[in-house]
Design a protein around this motif. Structure first.
Motif, short mmCIF file in Angstrom:
data_model
loop_
_atom_site.label_atom_id
_atom_site.label_comp_id
_atom_site.label_asym_id
_atom_site.label_seq_id
_atom_site.Cartn_x
_atom_site.Cartn_y
_atom_site.Cartn_z
N ILE A 15 0.83 -1.21 0.00
CA ILE A 15 0.00 0.00 0.00
C ILE A 15 0.87 1.26 0.00
N VAL A 16 1.94 1.26 0.79
CA VAL A 16 2.85 2.41 0.82
C VAL A 16 3.50 2.59 -0.55
N ASN A 17 3.98 1.50 -1.12
CA ASN A 17 4.61 1.58 -2.44
C ASN A 17 3.61 2.01 -3.51
N TYR A 18 2.37 1.53 -3.40
CA TYR A 18 1.36 1.96 -4.37
C TYR A 18 1.09 3.45 -4.24
N PHE A 19 1.05 3.92 -3.01
CA PHE A 19 0.84 5.35 -2.80
C PHE A 19 1.96 6.17 -3.44
N ILE A 20 3.21 5.74 -3.23
CA ILE A 20 4.35 6.43 -3.82
C ILE A 20 4.26 6.38 -5.35
N ALA A 21 4.00 5.19 -5.88
CA ALA A 21 3.87 5.03 -7.34
C ALA A 21 2.70 5.86 -7.86
N GLY A 22 1.61 5.88 -7.12
CA GLY A 22 0.43 6.64 -7.52
C GLY A 22 0.71 8.13 -7.56
N VAL A 23 1.43 8.61 -6.57
CA VAL A 23 1.79 10.03 -6.54
C VAL A 23 2.68 10.36 -7.74
N LEU A 24 3.68 9.52 -8.00
CA LEU A 24 4.57 9.76 -9.14
C LEU A 24 3.80 9.70 -10.47
N THR A 25 2.90 8.72 -10.59
CA THR A 25 2.09 8.61 -11.81
C THR A 25 1.18 9.82 -11.96
N THR A 26 0.62 10.27 -10.85
CA THR A 26 -0.23 11.46 -10.88
C THR A 26 0.57 12.69 -11.30
N VAL A 27 1.79 12.80 -10.82
CA VAL A 27 2.66 13.91 -11.23
C VAL A 27 2.89 13.87 -12.73
N VAL A 58 -2.27 8.37 -21.60
CA VAL A 58 -1.40 7.41 -22.30
C VAL A 58 0.00 7.41 -21.69
N LEU A 59 0.56 8.57 -21.48
CA LEU A 59 1.91 8.63 -20.92
C LEU A 59 1.94 8.18 -19.46
N ALA A 60 0.91 8.51 -18.70
CA ALA A 60 0.85 8.08 -17.31
C ALA A 60 0.69 6.56 -17.20
N VAL A 61 -0.10 5.96 -18.08
CA VAL A 61 -0.29 4.50 -18.04
C VAL A 61 1.01 3.77 -18.38
N ALA A 62 1.73 4.26 -19.36
CA ALA A 62 3.01 3.64 -19.71
C ALA A 62 3.97 3.70 -18.52
N PHE A 63 4.04 4.82 -17.86
CA PHE A 63 4.87 4.97 -16.67
C PHE A 63 4.37 4.06 -15.55
N ALA A 64 3.06 4.06 -15.33
CA ALA A 64 2.47 3.32 -14.22
C ALA A 64 2.67 1.81 -14.34
N TYR A 65 2.60 1.28 -15.56
CA TYR A 65 2.77 -0.16 -15.71
C TYR A 65 4.15 -0.59 -15.22
N SER A 90 -7.67 -2.38 -17.59
CA SER A 90 -8.18 -1.85 -16.32
C SER A 90 -8.06 -0.33 -16.29
N ARG A 91 -7.00 0.18 -16.89
CA ARG A 91 -6.81 1.64 -16.91
C ARG A 91 -7.78 2.32 -17.87
N VAL A 92 -8.22 1.61 -18.90
CA VAL A 92 -9.24 2.18 -19.79
C VAL A 92 -10.52 2.42 -18.99
N THR A 93 -10.83 1.49 -18.10
CA THR A 93 -12.01 1.64 -17.25
C THR A 93 -11.93 2.93 -16.44
N THR A 94 -10.78 3.17 -15.83
CA THR A 94 -10.67 4.38 -15.02
C THR A 94 -10.45 5.64 -15.88
N LEU A 95 -10.02 5.45 -17.12
CA LEU A 95 -9.97 6.60 -18.05
C LEU A 95 -11.38 7.12 -18.28
#
Length: 149
Positions: A15-27, A58-65, A90-95
């Motif tokens: 969960i902590v790592n996902y939060f960090i990855a999520g913040v970076l992906t959001t950035v 598109v760019l965020a999904v590539a980074f996030a994967y 799954s990311r198309v769903t949230t898109l």
């Protein structure tokens, strides 16, 4: 104190790592979106608003994967193509969730696209975690079990 923090981190590592990855992906997502609307796309035009949204997605999904596969879920799945397809699906769903929030917030309610994008990202991050955990990187996946054996 550090020992307790390390113990707490290990308990909630994913969960902590996902939060960090999520913040970076959001950035990444926000930086690309804002770069688009501040340079060559007009958020006042509904088509261009969604174009900026999709480009940033598109760019965020590539980074996030990459970051989710290696840093968060530590996937050992050898079938990366199938895993990537599940991830993108799954990311198309949230898109669509992202696009709907932006449409309602900006087009229907005449709100700020900048604030709408931030609100959208909170909802998208939660949805992405659930879909990744339950569908994309699920530990009960046959190929994951084989890779761990």
């Amino acid at each position: 104190m550090w020992k307790n923090l390390v113990k707490l981190y290990r308990k909630y590592e994913e969960i902590v790592n996902y939060f960090i990855a999520g913040v970076l992906t959001t950035v990444v997502c926000l930086a690309v979106y804002y770069a688009c609307v501040l340079t060559f796309l007009d958020p006042g035009n509904p088509f261009e608003l969604q174009a900026a949204n999709v480009i940033s997605w598109v760019l965020a999904v590539a980074f996030a994967y990459g970051i989710n596969r290696s840093f968060v879920f530590k996937s050992k799945n050898e079938n990366r193509l199938a895993e990537a397809v599940r991830f993108v699906g799954s990311r198309v769903t949230t898109l669509f969730l992202d696009m709907a929030v932006m449409y309602v917030f900006v087009t229907l309610l005449d709100g700020s696209d900048k604030v709408g994008k931030l609100v959208s990202q909170v909802l998208v991050m939660a949805g992405n975690y659930l879909l990744s955990k339950l569908f994309v990187f699920a530990r009960n996946n046959k190929s994951d079990r084989k890779a761990e054996d």
